[in-house]
Design an enzyme around this catalytic site. Structure first.
Site, PDB file in Angstrom:
ATOM      1  N   GLU A 276     -34.170 -48.218  25.516  1.00 22.40           N
ATOM      2  CA  GLU A 276     -34.204 -48.314  26.953  1.00 22.40           C
ATOM      3  C   GLU A 276     -34.381 -49.594  27.382  1.00 22.40           C
ATOM      4  OE1 GLU A 276     -34.575 -44.356  25.793  1.00 22.40           O
ATOM      5  OE2 GLU A 276     -35.869 -46.070  25.143  1.00 22.40           O
TER       6      GLU A 276
ATOM      7  N   GLU B 237     -31.992 -58.331  17.453  1.00 23.17           N
ATOM      8  CA  GLU B 237     -30.801 -59.098  16.819  1.00 23.17           C
ATOM      9  C   GLU B 237     -29.645 -58.228  16.717  1.00 23.17           C
ATOM     10  OE1 GLU B 237     -32.522 -63.135  14.610  1.00 23.17           O
ATOM     11  OE2 GLU B 237     -32.382 -61.359  13.341  1.00 23.17           O
TER      12      GLU B 237
ATOM     13  N   GLU C 195     -22.385 -51.539  22.824  1.00 19.81           N
ATOM     14  CA  GLU C 195     -22.882 -52.855  22.293  1.00 19.81           C
ATOM     15  C   GLU C 195     -22.033 -53.638  21.264  1.00 19.81           C
ATOM     16  OE1 GLU C 195     -27.849 -51.795  22.410  1.00 19.81           O
ATOM     17  OE2 GLU C 195     -26.796 -51.241  20.633  1.00 19.81           O
TER      18      GLU C 195
ATOM     19  N   ARG D  86     -32.752 -47.902  13.083  1.00 24.35           N
ATOM     20  CA  ARG D  86     -33.219 -47.792  14.405  1.00 24.35           C
ATOM     21  C   ARG D  86     -34.687 -48.225  14.758  1.00 24.35           C
ATOM     22  NH1 ARG D  86     -31.139 -47.706  19.574  1.00 24.35           N
ATOM     23  NH2 ARG D  86     -32.586 -46.226  20.918  1.00 24.35           N
TER      24      ARG D  86
ATOM     25  N   MET E  31     -36.002 -57.247  14.800  1.00 22.18           N
ATOM     26  CA  MET E  31     -35.960 -56.785  16.002  1.00 22.18           C
ATOM     27  C   MET E  31     -35.148 -57.678  17.079  1.00 22.18           C
ATOM     28  SD  MET E  31     -37.793 -53.876  16.324  1.00 22.18           S
ATOM     29  CE  MET E  31     -38.127 -53.623  17.913  1.00 22.18           C
TER      30      MET E  31
END
Length: 437
Positions: A64, A326, A353, A284, A324
């Site tokens: 989010e 990238e 994305e 993730r 984180m």
């Protein structure tokens, strides 16, 4: 228009929370927190100056925060006299906010060197904690991103007369079924929302069915289409692509337990056709980085880890994206991109994305959370969907053979992004109205 709530449902909900509080607090105490004191979970944060206006945006976690970046940047640009406070539920979300704040601070003018963002944890949804939180934060506007509907927190905003919005509002069919069983509670929560900016007509109808007043709902589209990679993201992507060379490279991002095994199976089949093929694998959740690294080692796959500044050589089969912030750059360094959470029953992740980075998009069948986006990509023939690992391997082989189809898919994805932009402007207009502009 005054909407009728269901306070009795909220009182029952609060009673259940109090009964479960030992278990809730035990879980909070076990989490690794490096950014904020745990007392913020009880609404215990420093009082803000009454002369310093603040805007508050709540995002659940990492995904989010990433999706909200265009909104964050727009709020900072439109309201430079306001302090922007971003709250998250998770520690990993907190880390992402702080990383974003650092990136924005580095690009800011010298007089903004103290950083444009504050971060706090959102309080647990106990009545006292939420009232303390709102009293001390004292925002001019409360903005909840996507599906974060906390009944006592929304009620506390209403009691203080703080205008409240839900933006990029979405309810997947699965989430809707769960909320539907709690309809009186959800009706009470939604009675305290002044404006809902829904992603789609289907999302708007689900919110209306739960009790949201039709007059307070606008369909504005998805903010995800307003994603624009930064110059730094694109530069890192080009740098990585040059270092990886001309070998076939595909990325799998936002992957989950049980999914990495399937992706490694597909990669093994791909390497039967292209022995030099490289998989950029990005789990993730950061707490799983080491477990996924161990899985690759168990499979006997030569691996490089980005967190250790290792670069793949000719022998490397997997490049583990264990950092984180990238993911976009790692997608952009690949020839093809698979979006995870879709070969296992998670509901998928952000298909836009890789499209924003000009990379063809592949996905599995589990797309409940992004069905509206998937349908838009399907209509533009900009999405490759596979039912399982075997079909994924076949699709990868076919696309590495067919360079023209890769280019067509990439261009179709970027065309979808361009055609659907605009939700950000419509969202900002609605928020400005709530602020009385």
């Amino acid at each position: 228009m005054q909407r009728r709530g269901r306070p009795w449902a909220r009182h029952l909900y609060s009673t259940a929370l109090y009964l479960l509080s030992p278990l809730i607090w035990q879980r909070v105490w076990r989490e690794q927190v490096l950014t904020n004191p745990r007392r913020e979970r009880l609404g215990l944060l420093p009082r803000r100056s009454a002369v310093e206006p603040g805007l508050w945006l709540h995002c659940a976690s990492v995904g989010e925060v990433l999706a909200a970046r265009p909104l964050i940047e727009a709020l900072l640009a439109r309201y430079p006299e306001h302090r922007l406070i971003v709250t998250t539920m998770t520690a990993t979300g907190a880390e992402r906010v702080l990383a974003l704040s650092q990136a924005l601070r580095e690009s800011a003018t010298p007089d903004a060197a103290d950083g444009p963002l504050d971060h706090h944890f959102v309080p647990l949804d106990f009545p006292g904690a939420t009232r303390r939180f709102i009293d001390r934060l004292n925002p001019a506007l409360a903005i909840f991103f996507e599906t974060e509907l906390w009944p006592n927190l929304l009620a506390a905003c209403h009691q203080r007369g703080i205008p409240t919005a839900v933006v990029n509002g979405r309810l997947s069919p699965r989430a809707y079924r769960g909320y539907r069983r709690l309809r009186p509670l959800m009706q009470d929560a939604l009675s305290h929302v002044d404006w809902l900016a829904a992603k789609s007509a289907a999302d708007a109808e689900r919110y209306r069915s739960l009790g949201m007043a039709q007059v307070a709902i606008d369909v504005v589209g998805s903010l995800k289409y307003d994603l624009t990679p930064t110059a730094g993201t694109e530069a890192l992507s080009r740098q990585l692509s040059l270092r990886l060379g001309s070998r076939p490279v595909w990325a799998a991002g936002s992957t989950h337990p049980g999914e990495e095994e399937l992706l490694l199976q597909a990669h093994a089949r791909l390497r039967q056709h292209y022995p030099s093929a490289l998989l950029i694998l990005v789990p993730r959740h950061p707490q799983r980085f080491d477990a996924v690294a161990a899985l690759c080692q168990e499979r006997g796959l030569a691996m490089a880890r980005r967190s250790r500044d290792e670069l793949p050589d000719a022998r490397t089969a997997v490049y583990l994206g264990d950092t984180m912030g990238e993911l976009l750059s790692l997608y952009g360094a690949a020839d093809l991109a698979f979006v995870g959470g879709s070969l296992v029953p998670i509901g998928g992740h952000n298909l836009l994305e890789p499209a924003a980075m000009g990379v063809p998009v592949l996905t599995g069948p589990e797309l409940a959370n992004f069905e509206d986006v998937a349908e838009t990509l399907r209509e533009a023939a900009a999405l490759v969907e596979v039912p399982d690992s075997e079909a994924l391997a076949e699709a990868l082989v076919a696309l590495f053979i067919d360079e023209a189809e890769r280019h067509r898919l990439a261009e179709a994805g970027q065309a979808v992004m361009a055609a659907n932009r605009g939700a950000l402007g419509r969202t900002m207009s609605g928020l400005s109205a709530l602020l009385g502009e």
